[in-house]
Design an enzyme around this catalytic site. Structure first.
Site, short mmCIF file in Angstrom:
data_model
loop_
_atom_site.label_atom_id
_atom_site.label_comp_id
_atom_site.label_asym_id
_atom_site.label_seq_id
_atom_site.Cartn_x
_atom_site.Cartn_y
_atom_site.Cartn_z
N ASP A 191 -9.03 -5.42 -5.78
CA ASP A 191 -8.59 -4.33 -4.92
C ASP A 191 -9.31 -3.06 -5.37
OD1 ASP A 191 -7.33 -2.43 -3.40
OD2 ASP A 191 -5.29 -3.08 -3.90
N HIS B 100 -7.22 -5.79 -1.28
CA HIS B 100 -6.04 -4.97 -1.05
C HIS B 100 -4.95 -5.76 -0.34
CE1 HIS B 100 -3.94 -1.22 -0.92
NE2 HIS B 100 -3.91 -1.16 0.40
N SER C 293 0.83 -1.19 0.00
CA SER C 293 0.00 0.00 0.00
C SER C 293 0.88 1.25 0.00
CB SER C 293 -0.97 -0.05 1.18
OG SER C 293 -2.09 0.74 0.93
#
Length: 636
Positions: free
Chosen positions: A356, A387, A241
């Site tokens: 995602d 994610h 991320s």
């Protein structure tokens, strides 16, 4: 950090030591199993690419855990501050960033080792306030309502350790692990900027320090220097991320010594993250988030500096994000790492989930194409989840063993793409020569009237389909609209029921000619499996979703300048949906759904705007493995 508040913010824990992946991912010239590199295995032939000393052991092209490296009682831990080349907190002194190091015991006796490096704005904590998001109930084109400003996390001046992530995976295999805190967070000096150049240059300074080109100090303000005499200078970065975004950011600088990166679900463009084809769109699960919200969220640095940073940085962000029009600007381009991809020379193994809806998979597919154009090695790993989700450890190990240790293990000959097929373990991806699938070809489909219920999709355009109309109603979620047998709030067109599976691989594209009764309107498109499963649980539930896309009809001609719509006057938009690779099973239909406001992603204008879609000028282009022939075989 709470899992419920992890937009661009997945908390990283020490990865498990995962099982190896399929042998297709382990082809090439690694050493014999259990053979120390530099020795001669049974049979007498020297090991290919024997460049690293004992106590390294290379097997299957991977650096193995060895007793000399794994003895944690002998690990060397240190912390320091590295001086950068910028002053982002305007105090007249170059900022220093907080760094910690964990290295194998043999480095105390002169062994030089490469580094696995992770940097983050999250290590020191985040704002616990749940009320700092923008209100999304807003008329399109109107000034946005105000929001509650965040205060950030509490400052902890007594922290002595940044993180233990990556340590248990890589130190026992002969790599040092380095962490640093982003500017303005933890014990690092400077201001948070969310995509500003200091976020790229701060980790660059750490890599420069590891290569003897920058200075490190024992304290944030002192003059006692620390050097990295134990480092080979070769660095690999990884993270998920935001922590996966920063390896890409520093790679764009072309810094020498950064040999390989493994970004997982990286945000490679802040405009793509918070906007979609001119439309103000939230990341999935974080309705109302924007760059300034993320700025507030990650504040954890010295509270004495925050007021100045707010005045110099946050105020500038809020002037430039433009939640009124959503238009692209130079300010956004400066925060687009895809636009800066020409600088990337670090070999990239990148990972993403096709479901995602936080950092969407186009971030990875577009960046991979741009980096490959540099002549830089690129390998891609995809799974069917949401994610996060690292590649199997064997893939990561082979990547770092090749590019940090210099072992010729054959990763260059490995397949370029690995996709976890439906229902399979993430540790057993299927290899492909490329992504999209090499046999994927565009198939044009055309809507047939009847979309208030379920109209058809045809392989040939039939003239005279006319115009069909929907009425915006944001209280109806996309899932509710897809499940409805009929609705005035969406148009739905579908292929007949598949008699055999259909493999989609690549990026779908739509062309829609649409008019609006108001000067501004949201436009949302979903591709769905029908019948859409009942009981789906919001935007992040992958069931029934093939892919999605959003666009602003006001930006039909330009992303940089909105043009108000004239009532009844149609505009044509062509835009991509999010990339995908999935096999739709026999017994399902593929549906093409058009609606206006998407409750879980877009702004919420008052109900009643009518959109009229000209079916004769509307097209869906699907990336189908086997092309038109495959679709023709699958439908009656």
């Amino acid at each position: 950090m709470p899992a419920a508040r992890s937009t661009l913010r997945v908390r990283l824990v020490a990865p498990l030591l995962l099982m190896g992946i399929a042998s297709a991912c382990r082809s090439g010239g690694g050493s014999a199993a259990g053979t120390p590199v530099g020795s001669v295995p049974a049979g007498g032939a020297p090991v290919a690419g024997a460049t690293v000393p004992a106590p390294y052991v290379i097997a299957d092209g991977q650096s193995q855990v060895t007793p000399a490296f794994a003895d944690s009682s002998q690990w060397v831990r240190e912390r320091l501050w590295v001086e950068t080349e910028f002053d982002s907190d305007y105090d007249g002194r170059k900022d220093r960033v907080h760094v910690d190091v964990t290295r194998p015991g043999p480095t105390a006796s002169g062994l030089k080792v490469p580094v696995v490096y992770e940097t983050s704005p999250y290590f020191a904590g985040t704002d616990p306030n749940e009320d700092i998001f923008w209100p999304v109930k807003q008329e399109l084109g109107a000034p946005p309502p105000s929001r509650t400003l965040g205060k950030g996390a509490a400052y902890n001046a007594g922290r002595t350790r940044i993180s233990n992530s990556q340590v248990r995976t890589w130190v026992p295999r002969g790599f040092a692990v380095v962490h640093s805190e982003s500017p303005g967070t933890g014990l690092s000096q400077g201001c948070v900027t969310i995509g500003g150049m200091n976020e790229s240059l701060a980790p660059k300074a750490v890599i420069d320090w590891l290569n003897g080109r920058a200075k490190g100090y024992t304290t944030a303000t002192g003059g006692t220097e620390v050097t990295a005499t134990w480092a080979t200078g070769k660095v690999g970065m990884t993270g998920t991320s935001f922590n996966g975004t920063l390896p890409v950011a520093v790679a764009t600088t072309g810094v020498k010594g950064l040999e390989a990166i493994i970004p997982v679900s990286p945000n490679n463009s802040y405009y793509r993250y918070y906007r979609s084809h001119g439309l103000v769109r939230s990341p999935g699960g974080y309705l109302g988030e924007d760059v300034d919200v993320l700025y507030d969220f990650v504040q954890s640095g010295d509270t004495a500096r925050r007021a100045l940073c707010h005045a110099r940085v946050r105020d500038d962000i809020m002037r430039n994000i433009d939640r009124r029009s959503g238009d692209l600007s130079d300010w956004w381009v400066q925060r687009d790492y895809i636009a800066q991809a020409k600088g990337i020379r670090a070999a990239m193994l990148t990972a993403h989930g096709f479901n995602d809806w936080n950092v969407m998979p186009s971030h990875t597919t577009i960046m991979a194409e741009a980096v490959r154009a540099n002549g830089t090695p690129v390998q891609m790993y995809f799974h069917q989840g949401g994610h996060g989700g690292e590649p199997p450890l064997a893939m990561m190990n082979r990547w770092f063993t090749r590019y940090l240790l210099g072992v010729q293990n054959g990763v260059e000959q490995d397949p370029r793409s690995f996709v976890v097929r439906e229902g399979a373990s993430r540790q057993s991806p299927t290899p492909y020569a490329a992504y999209p699938h090499p046999e994927s070809a565009p198939v044009e489909l055309y809507p047939l009237k009847g979309g208030a219920q379920v109209g058809g999709l045809g392989l040939a355009r039939l003239a005279g389909q006319g115009t069909e109309t929907l009425t915006d109603e944001v209280s109806q979620s996309g899932a509710q609209l897809a499940m409805a047998a009929a609705s005035p709030h969406r148009l739905l067109y579908a292929l007949p029921t598949f008699t055999q599976p259909v493999h989609l691989s690549g990026t779908a594209r739509v062309t829609i000619r649409v008019s609006s009764t108001k000067a501004a309107a949201n436009l949302s498109v979903w591709l769905v499996e029908l019948p859409y499963p009942a009981g789906t649980n919001g935007a992040m539930d992958p069931r029934g979703i093939v892919t999605r896309g959003w666009a602003d009809p006001q930006n039909a001609k330009s992303l940089r300048r909105s043009a108000p719509l004239r009532a009844g006057e149609a505009v044509s938009l062509t835009f991509d949906l999010e990339p995908d690779d999935q096999i739709i099973p026999a017994g399902k239909r593929l549906g093409f759904m058009i609606f206006s406001s998407d409750k879980e992603f877009t702004l919420w204008p008052s109900a009643g705007t009518q959109l009229s879609v000209d079916l004769d000028a509307t097209t869906l282009v699907l990336p189908v493995v086997g092309g038109t022939a495959a679709i023709s075989r699958a439908v009656p």
